[in-house]
Design an enzyme around this catalytic site. Structure first.
Site, PDB file in Angstrom:
ATOM      1  N   HIS A 157      33.279  51.541  47.462  1.00 52.14           N
ATOM      2  CA  HIS A 157      32.710  50.917  46.251  1.00 52.14           C
ATOM      3  C   HIS A 157      32.739  51.981  45.156  1.00 52.14           C
ATOM      4  O   HIS A 157      33.800  52.447  44.784  1.00 52.14           O
ATOM      5  CB  HIS A 157      31.317  50.412  46.618  1.00 52.14           C
ATOM      6  CG  HIS A 157      30.643  49.533  45.617  1.00 52.14           C
ATOM      7  ND1 HIS A 157      31.276  49.016  44.526  1.00 52.14           N
ATOM      8  CD2 HIS A 157      29.363  49.073  45.546  1.00 52.14           C
ATOM      9  CE1 HIS A 157      30.422  48.284  43.824  1.00 52.14           C
ATOM     10  NE2 HIS A 157      29.249  48.306  44.418  1.00 52.14           N
ATOM     11  N   HIS A 195      41.373  45.437  45.330  1.00 53.26           N
ATOM     12  CA  HIS A 195      40.052  44.986  44.922  1.00 53.26           C
ATOM     13  C   HIS A 195      39.767  43.654  45.591  1.00 53.26           C
ATOM     14  O   HIS A 195      40.675  42.842  45.747  1.00 53.26           O
ATOM     15  CB  HIS A 195      40.000  44.823  43.393  1.00 53.26           C
ATOM     16  CG  HIS A 195      38.617  44.788  42.855  1.00 53.26           C
ATOM     17  ND1 HIS A 195      37.870  43.648  42.849  1.00 53.26           N
ATOM     18  CD2 HIS A 195      37.843  45.771  42.342  1.00 53.26           C
ATOM     19  CE1 HIS A 195      36.689  43.930  42.330  1.00 53.26           C
ATOM     20  NE2 HIS A 195      36.639  45.207  42.033  1.00 53.26           N
ATOM     21  N   ASP A 241      38.538  52.496  39.300  1.00 50.76           N
ATOM     22  CA  ASP A 241      38.313  53.870  39.740  1.00 50.76           C
ATOM     23  C   ASP A 241      39.564  54.728  39.707  1.00 50.76           C
ATOM     24  O   ASP A 241      39.478  55.950  39.835  1.00 50.76           O
ATOM     25  CB  ASP A 241      37.762  53.876  41.172  1.00 50.76           C
ATOM     26  CG  ASP A 241      36.336  53.397  41.198  1.00 50.76           C
ATOM     27  OD1 ASP A 241      35.603  53.750  40.269  1.00 50.76           O
ATOM     28  OD2 ASP A 241      35.965  52.672  42.128  1.00 50.76           O
TER      29      ASP A 241
HETATM   30  N1  ACO Z   1      45.710  50.967  50.467  1.00 58.10           N
HETATM   31  C1  ACO Z   1      46.513  50.436  51.417  1.00 58.10           C
HETATM   32  N2  ACO Z   1      46.366  49.194  51.913  1.00 58.10           N
HETATM   33  C2  ACO Z   1      45.350  48.446  51.420  1.00 58.10           C
HETATM   34  C3  ACO Z   1      44.477  48.924  50.431  1.00 58.10           C
HETATM   35  C4  ACO Z   1      44.690  50.225  49.931  1.00 58.10           C
HETATM   36  N3  ACO Z   1      43.895  50.747  48.985  1.00 58.10           N
HETATM   37  N4  ACO Z   1      43.556  47.972  50.128  1.00 58.10           N
HETATM   38  C5  ACO Z   1      43.850  46.939  50.918  1.00 58.10           C
HETATM   39  N5  ACO Z   1      44.927  47.213  51.703  1.00 58.10           N
HETATM   40  C6  ACO Z   1      45.591  46.303  52.646  1.00 58.10           C
HETATM   41  C7  ACO Z   1      44.773  46.148  53.905  1.00 58.10           C
HETATM   42  O1  ACO Z   1      45.164  47.091  54.878  1.00 58.10           O
HETATM   43  C8  ACO Z   1      45.129  44.744  54.288  1.00 58.10           C
HETATM   44  O2  ACO Z   1      46.423  44.744  54.843  1.00 58.10           O
HETATM   45  P1  ACO Z   1      46.768  43.768  56.100  1.00 58.10           P
HETATM   46  O3  ACO Z   1      46.628  42.387  55.530  1.00 58.10           O
HETATM   47  O4  ACO Z   1      48.142  44.158  56.489  1.00 58.10           O
HETATM   48  O5  ACO Z   1      45.742  44.066  57.145  1.00 58.10           O
HETATM   49  C9  ACO Z   1      45.231  44.003  52.965  1.00 58.10           C
HETATM   50  O6  ACO Z   1      45.617  45.015  52.032  1.00 58.10           O
HETATM   51  C10 ACO Z   1      43.954  43.330  52.512  1.00 58.10           C
HETATM   52  O7  ACO Z   1      42.890  44.281  52.573  1.00 58.10           O
HETATM   53  P2  ACO Z   1      41.365  43.900  52.796  1.00 58.10           P
HETATM   54  O8  ACO Z   1      40.654  45.088  53.353  1.00 58.10           O
HETATM   55  O9  ACO Z   1      41.277  42.612  53.550  1.00 58.10           O
HETATM   56  O10 ACO Z   1      40.903  43.601  51.337  1.00 58.10           O
HETATM   57  P3  ACO Z   1      39.408  43.572  50.846  1.00 58.10           P
HETATM   58  O11 ACO Z   1      39.387  42.629  49.720  1.00 58.10           O
HETATM   59  O12 ACO Z   1      38.463  43.317  51.968  1.00 58.10           O
HETATM   60  O13 ACO Z   1      39.147  45.073  50.377  1.00 58.10           O
HETATM   61  C11 ACO Z   1      38.876  46.989  49.016  1.00 58.10           C
HETATM   62  C12 ACO Z   1      39.021  45.458  49.054  1.00 58.10           C
HETATM   63  C13 ACO Z   1      37.695  47.428  49.916  1.00 58.10           C
HETATM   64  C14 ACO Z   1      38.553  47.435  47.594  1.00 58.10           C
HETATM   65  C15 ACO Z   1      40.198  47.624  49.516  1.00 58.10           C
HETATM   66  O14 ACO Z   1      41.285  47.219  48.694  1.00 58.10           O
HETATM   67  C16 ACO Z   1      40.124  49.148  49.591  1.00 58.10           C
HETATM   68  O15 ACO Z   1      39.659  49.684  50.600  1.00 58.10           O
HETATM   69  N6  ACO Z   1      40.588  49.875  48.516  1.00 58.10           N
HETATM   70  C17 ACO Z   1      40.500  51.313  48.485  1.00 58.10           C
HETATM   71  C18 ACO Z   1      39.097  51.737  48.064  1.00 58.10           C
HETATM   72  C19 ACO Z   1      38.824  51.474  46.606  1.00 58.10           C
HETATM   73  O16 ACO Z   1      39.612  51.802  45.728  1.00 58.10           O
HETATM   74  N7  ACO Z   1      37.636  50.910  46.340  1.00 58.10           N
HETATM   75  C20 ACO Z   1      37.182  50.664  44.969  1.00 58.10           C
HETATM   76  C21 ACO Z   1      37.054  49.201  44.733  1.00 58.10           C
HETATM   77  S1  ACO Z   1      36.620  48.917  43.047  1.00 58.10           S
HETATM   78  C22 ACO Z   1      34.957  49.165  43.003  1.00 58.10           C
HETATM   79  O17 ACO Z   1      34.230  49.057  43.932  1.00 58.10           O
HETATM   80  C23 ACO Z   1      34.423  49.529  41.718  1.00 58.10           C
END
Ligand code: ACO
Length: 430
Positions: free
Chosen positions: A268, A307, A363
């Site tokens: 987050h 996101h 971010d």
């Molecule tokens: N890098 C690589 N792969 C990713 C990333 C990433 N940053 N984010 C998602 N994926 C992939 C997952 O592995 C998944 O792949 P799969 O379908 O083959 O298993 C797919 O994309 C979907 O991911 P989920 O985890 O289901 O997506 P969710 O909506 O639950 O997660 C989140 C969103 C937590 C923000 C995620 O994208 C992440 O971890 N990002 C990196 C951390 C980040 O930047 N957080 C800041 C968010 S903005 C904020 O809070 C202000």
């Protein structure tokens, strides 16, 4: 003929039910009627991470993640970032309308005159270890404000609520800056009521021996824009925490401390810190392709990408990317920018990221600007929390005033052991 309802047939019993649809949702409690018999609890939904559950009606912030749209009270984020001040936006979020000139002056005056904190708070900041993370200090001191304002527990009185809202917005930057000064062993710099909200924050961060601190106007405005961009984002993890704690009628100080704790996690608000560590680890533009390959392999996630809501370019990331160049004119460029731009370029062309609709989020670029402005990485989540406090408070207030709301208490699907008898320790084996 179409009607706004859902017809469900329970194949366990053969019975059909008609459930009304309002605002694109069904009321989850309607599912309780779907039962196999008198001793059946009724159907529930299973939704880990609450990915498909609306838990409130809200009129504060609108997001269309597919189209990359973000609006506070109807106003596009791009217009607010260009024309408004952070305190104007805070007023808008809390009151639903932009302030008139008189309302604005009174609001700014109130916030400006509540920036000081009780001297005792300095004593317990001093008790933290010299290298304590400023976010830990912030969370603890925000919670501690609750002990100074015991009247804040009466959340039903609008005057009481309004006063705590002013105090929290006003004192947050003071606590944030004091947490930073403690972590580097510098004496605290007190608020300067002659300065703007953001100018004063920069004063409390950076003032050393000068009689009067004068913030650079470009950096002061950049700080304000960054706060505006973080001011609200509807029902995210930390805002949901704020509403959840508030739902038990706890005071807003402990609720905000809980929300800030939720924000701190790397998935987050801690992501901007994680982005900088990642860019540092990559170290050179030539290593970007290899790093992306490892992210695709599932070794780690690319921080600042993806996101839960935006499946398009995060509109805030666009504004920040542009803002970075204004800041670098003053501070000199941040060498990590080249690595970030290359990472973004390759990722946006790569099938893995394209098919999953993973774009840079807020971010991704904010940390690069913060670093150029002199903020250490550990302050990044603190800055995020400082921007988000009006949003948390607007949601807390909306929740408190919403007659449909109740104390948050989700259900579980119990998958543990059935009843069994206690086994004395001597009979439990090795
Ligand atoms: N890098 C690589 N792969 C990713 C990333 C990433 N940053 N984010 C998602 N994926 C992939 C997952 O592995 C998944 O792949 P799969 O379908 O083959 O298993 C797919 O994309 C979907 O991911 P989920 O985890 O289901 O997506 P969710 O909506 O639950 O997660 C989140 C969103 C937590 C923000 C995620 O994208 C992440 O971890 N990002 C990196 C951390 C980040 O930047 N957080 C800041 C968010 S903005 C904020 O809070 C202000």
């Amino acid at each position: 003929m179409t009607t706004d309802s859902l017809t469900v047939t329970d194949n366990r019993t053969g019975r059909s039910y008609e459930v009304p649809i309002a605002d694109g949702a069904i009321n989850a409690m309607a599912l309780r009627e779907i039962r196999t018999g008198d001793d059946d609890f009724g159907l529930v939904t299973y939704d880990p991470g609450l990915k498909n559950t609306a838990s409130c009606r809200s009129s504060i912030t609108y997001i269309d993640g597919d189209a990359g749209i973000l609006r506070y009270r109807g106003y596009p984020i791009e217009q607010l970032a260009e024309h408004a001040s952070f305190l104007e936006v805070a007023y808008l979020l809390l009151n639903g309308e932009l302030p008139t000139a008189d309302e604005h002056d009174a609001w700014v005056h109130d916030i400006t005159h509540h920036t000081f904190i009780h001297e005792n708070i300095k004593k317990f900041i001093d008790g933290f270890h010299h290298d304590a993370h400023p976010m830990g200090i912030l969370v603890s001191t925000v919670a501690a404000l609750s002990t100074f304002y015991p009247e804040s527990k009466g959340t039903k009185e609008s005057e009481t609520r309004d006063l705590q809202i002013v105090r929290l917005i006003a004192k947050f930057p003071t606590l944030a800056a004091f947490a930073f000064r403690h972590s580097i062993g510098m004496r605290f710099a007190y608020p300067d009521n002659d300065l703007s909200f953001s100018g004063n924050f920069l004063n409390m961060m950076w003032r050393t021996t000068e009689l009067k601190y004068e913030p650079h106007p470009v950096l002061e405005r950049a700080m304000d824009i960054l706060l505006i961009l973080h001011a609200d984002h509807e029902q995210n993890c930390s805002t949901t925490t704020m509403r959840t704690i508030g739902s038990s009628q706890a005071d807003p100080y402990v609720a905000a401390a809980g929300a800030a704790s939720a924000l701190y996690g790397p998935l987050h608000g801690g992501a901007n810190e994680a982005v900088l560590r990642m860019l540092d680890e990559i170290g050179d533009v030539s290593r970007v392709p290899d790093y992306i390959a490892r992210a695709k392999n599932g070794d780690f996630r690319l921080m600042g990408f993806g996101h839960r809501v935006y499946k398009n370019y995060d509109p805030r990331a666009k504004i920040i990317r542009k803002l970075a160049y204004d800041v670098f004119e003053v501070t000199g460029t941040n060498p990590l920018l080249d690595i970030a731009l290359e990472l973004e370029r390759i990722a946006l062309e790569d099938e893995y990221f394209v098919s999953r609709r993973l774009y840079p989020n807020v971010d991704f670029y904010s940390g690069i600007i913060y670093q150029a402005m002199g903020f250490p990485v550990s302050m990044f989540p603190v800055l995020f929390a400082m921007g988000r406090i009006p949003g948390w408070l607007a949601h807390w207030q909306e929740n408190v005033l919403d007659a449909e709301q109740a104390i948050v208490r989700p259900l579980q699907l119990f998958v543990g052991a059935d009843e069994r008898d206690y086994v004395p320790m001597a009979q439990r084996g090795a």
